[in-house]
Design an enzyme around this catalytic site. Sequence first.
Site, mmCIF file in Angstrom:
data_model
loop_
_atom_site.group_PDB
_atom_site.id
_atom_site.type_symbol
_atom_site.label_atom_id
_atom_site.label_comp_id
_atom_site.label_asym_id
_atom_site.label_seq_id
_atom_site.Cartn_x
_atom_site.Cartn_y
_atom_site.Cartn_z
ATOM 1 N N ASP A 156 -6.360 1.162 0.758
ATOM 2 C CA ASP A 156 -6.449 1.215 2.215
ATOM 3 C C ASP A 156 -7.867 0.822 2.614
ATOM 4 O O ASP A 156 -8.648 0.339 1.780
ATOM 5 C CB ASP A 156 -6.077 2.607 2.727
ATOM 6 C CG ASP A 156 -7.080 3.680 2.314
ATOM 7 O OD1 ASP A 156 -8.015 3.374 1.530
ATOM 8 O OD2 ASP A 156 -6.935 4.825 2.774
ATOM 9 N N LYS A 187 0.830 -1.204 0.000
ATOM 10 C CA LYS A 187 0.000 0.000 0.000
ATOM 11 C C LYS A 187 0.864 1.254 0.000
ATOM 12 O O LYS A 187 0.639 2.173 -0.796
ATOM 13 C CB LYS A 187 -0.930 0.012 1.207
ATOM 14 C CG LYS A 187 -1.886 1.200 1.240
ATOM 15 C CD LYS A 187 -2.626 1.287 2.556
ATOM 16 C CE LYS A 187 -1.738 1.795 3.666
ATOM 17 N NZ LYS A 187 -2.452 2.035 4.935
#
Length: 224
Positions: free
Chosen positions: A139, A121
């Site tokens: 996320d 991420k």
Amino acid sequence: MRKKERYEKILAWFREHVPVAETELHYNNPFQLLIAVILSAQCTDKRVNMVTPALYEAFPTPEALAVATPEAVFEYIRSVSYPNNKAKHLVGMARMLLSDFNGEVPDTMDNLLKLPGVGRKTANVIQSVAFNKAAMAVDTHVFRVSHRLGLVSDQCTTPFSVEKELVKNIPKAEIPIAHHWLILHGRYICQARSPKCDVCGLRLMCSYYEQKYKVKEDTGKESK
């Protein structure tokens, strides 16, 4: 509504109503962004923005951060989540930037993942925000909003599966801004516990809203 049509309508709405969307983290260069994103794991951007000005001033370069101790860094970031681990990650990251990357933040997934404190991420955020690459960071907001809107199926049960589905269906040039569209929509409108469906401009294109309120697509009316 077919998936292709849903993507087209949702992206068109964002283009019209949210022409500017960008990270809410404060930074001036890729190095500062990397610090901020590492700190933002399981922590709010607002909190990160409160601690980074002093941190940036104390450690303005990889060289300055690399010679610091985690204990010294901890004093600047003690109010964020998991400050001990993050202090170690920041110092380790700076040292690796110097030893492996000539003091420059790398711009590829493989190299970013080598850095302490950097997962997929975080690497996607750096690629997208710092280098404007077609990378989609997933996320909790992106994961939630993508499912609720119907952009991804229930079979997409991991952040990576959601990432692949979004990248496959969103035009490459729009992936960087789409990342922010989804995050900001999740942060301020499509919130986890109490989504603000009554003020959401996407509600008549939204799978969650259709199911919750039994929206009739042919008339646009709701039946409760």
